[in-house]
Design a protein around this motif. Structure first.
Motif, PDB file in Angstrom:
ATOM      1  N   ASN A 155     -27.081  19.968  70.435  1.00  0.00           N
ATOM      2  CA  ASN A 155     -27.207  21.023  71.425  1.00  0.00           C
ATOM      3  C   ASN A 155     -25.899  21.787  71.495  1.00  0.00           C
ATOM      4  O   ASN A 155     -24.831  21.189  71.424  1.00  0.00           O
ATOM      5  N   TYR A 156     -26.009  23.095  71.640  1.00  0.00           N
ATOM      6  CA  TYR A 156     -24.810  23.895  71.847  1.00  0.00           C
ATOM      7  C   TYR A 156     -24.409  23.832  73.309  1.00  0.00           C
ATOM      8  O   TYR A 156     -25.233  23.932  74.208  1.00  0.00           O
ATOM      9  N   ARG A 157     -23.128  23.630  73.544  1.00  0.00           N
ATOM     10  CA  ARG A 157     -22.527  23.749  74.864  1.00  0.00           C
ATOM     11  C   ARG A 157     -21.394  24.749  74.690  1.00  0.00           C
ATOM     12  O   ARG A 157     -20.321  24.396  74.171  1.00  0.00           O
ATOM     13  N   GLY A 158     -21.657  25.995  75.040  1.00  0.00           N
ATOM     14  CA  GLY A 158     -20.700  27.051  74.735  1.00  0.00           C
ATOM     15  C   GLY A 158     -20.640  27.217  73.229  1.00  0.00           C
ATOM     16  O   GLY A 158     -21.657  27.382  72.582  1.00  0.00           O
ATOM     17  N   THR A 159     -19.447  27.097  72.673  1.00  0.00           N
ATOM     18  CA  THR A 159     -19.309  27.209  71.221  1.00  0.00           C
ATOM     19  C   THR A 159     -19.322  25.850  70.532  1.00  0.00           C
ATOM     20  O   THR A 159     -19.309  25.777  69.310  1.00  0.00           O
ATOM     21  N   ALA A 160     -19.329  24.775  71.303  1.00  0.00           N
ATOM     22  CA  ALA A 160     -19.321  23.431  70.734  1.00  0.00           C
ATOM     23  C   ALA A 160     -20.741  22.957  70.455  1.00  0.00           C
ATOM     24  O   ALA A 160     -21.644  23.157  71.259  1.00  0.00           O
ATOM     25  N   LYS A 161     -20.922  22.332  69.313  1.00  0.00           N
ATOM     26  CA  LYS A 161     -22.205  21.721  68.985  1.00  0.00           C
ATOM     27  C   LYS A 161     -22.072  20.235  69.296  1.00  0.00           C
ATOM     28  O   LYS A 161     -21.316  19.514  68.657  1.00  0.00           O
ATOM     29  N   MET A 162     -22.815  19.800  70.310  1.00  0.00           N
ATOM     30  CA  MET A 162     -22.750  18.415  70.763  1.00  0.00           C
ATOM     31  C   MET A 162     -23.842  17.594  70.083  1.00  0.00           C
ATOM     32  O   MET A 162     -24.950  18.074  69.873  1.00  0.00           O
ATOM     33  N   ASN A 163     -23.504  16.338  69.777  1.00  0.00           N
ATOM     34  CA  ASN A 163     -24.378  15.468  68.998  1.00  0.00           C
ATOM     35  C   ASN A 163     -24.591  14.147  69.713  1.00  0.00           C
ATOM     36  O   ASN A 163     -23.653  13.570  70.265  1.00  0.00           O
ATOM     37  N   GLY A 164     -25.810  13.661  69.647  1.00  0.00           N
ATOM     38  CA  GLY A 164     -26.133  12.353  70.191  1.00  0.00           C
ATOM     39  C   GLY A 164     -27.200  11.693  69.342  1.00  0.00           C
ATOM     40  O   GLY A 164     -28.058  12.363  68.749  1.00  0.00           O
ATOM     41  N   LEU A 165     -27.140  10.394  69.267  1.00  0.00           N
ATOM     42  CA  LEU A 165     -28.129   9.614  68.528  1.00  0.00           C
ATOM     43  C   LEU A 165     -29.448   9.630  69.298  1.00  0.00           C
ATOM     44  O   LEU A 165     -29.452   9.441  70.515  1.00  0.00           O
TER      45      LEU A 165
END
Length: 123
Positions: free
Chosen positions: A83-93
C-alpha cells in the motif's frame, strides 16, 4: 478498478495496487515466489516485523530495480500486501490469507529457512 480476480487496496487519494483476492492465490505461485533467495529474505524480514515495512527498510544485495521486481512478484502471487502511504510503498506479509489457504505453510517455510541459514549461513 477491482475485478473478480483482483482486489485493489488504496487509501483515499493514493495510488492503488492490484492484489489477487484470497480465493485466487495459488499454491504453485506462492511456492515459486518463495523459491527465490531474495524473495525469501523479504518474506523473512516481513514475518519478523511487528507491522508494515517500507521497501527501503528491507536490506537486499540487489539493485533498486531488482528489489522492485521481487516485491512485485511477491504481491502478484498473493504473498505480500503493498500500500502507498504518501510516497512510501508499505509492505506486509499476507499471513492471515496464506494461513487460511495453506495451513502451516508459511510457518514451515520460515522454520526451514531459519534452519538452512543456521546450517549454511546467510547467502
Amino acid at each position: 478498478m477491482p475485478t473478480d480476480t483482483t482486489s485493489v487496496v488504496a487509501a483515499p487519494g493514493s495510488r492503488a495496487l492490484e492484489h489477487p483476492a484470497r480465493g485466487d492465490i495459488r499454491l504453485a505461485d506462492v511456492l515459486h515466489a518463495l523459491a527465490d533467495p531474495v524473495r525469501m529474505r523479504i518474506v523473512r524480514v516481513l514475518a519478523a516485523a511487528e507491522g508494515e515495512l517500507n521497501c527501503v527498510d528491507v536490506e537486499l544485495p540487489v539493485s533498486k530495480s531488482t528489489c522492485t521486481h521481487h516485491f512485485r512478484v511477491l504481491r502478484e502471487c498473493g504473498v505480500i500486501q503493498q500500500n502507498y502511504r504518501g510516497t512510501a510503498k508499505m509492505n506486509g506479509l499476507r499471513r492471515a490469507d496464506l494461513d487460511a489457504l495453506f495451513p502451516g505453510l508459511i510457518d514451515g517455510v520460515l522454520r526451514a529457512a531459519e534452519l538452512e541459514t543456521g546450517r549454511l549461513g546467510d547467502a
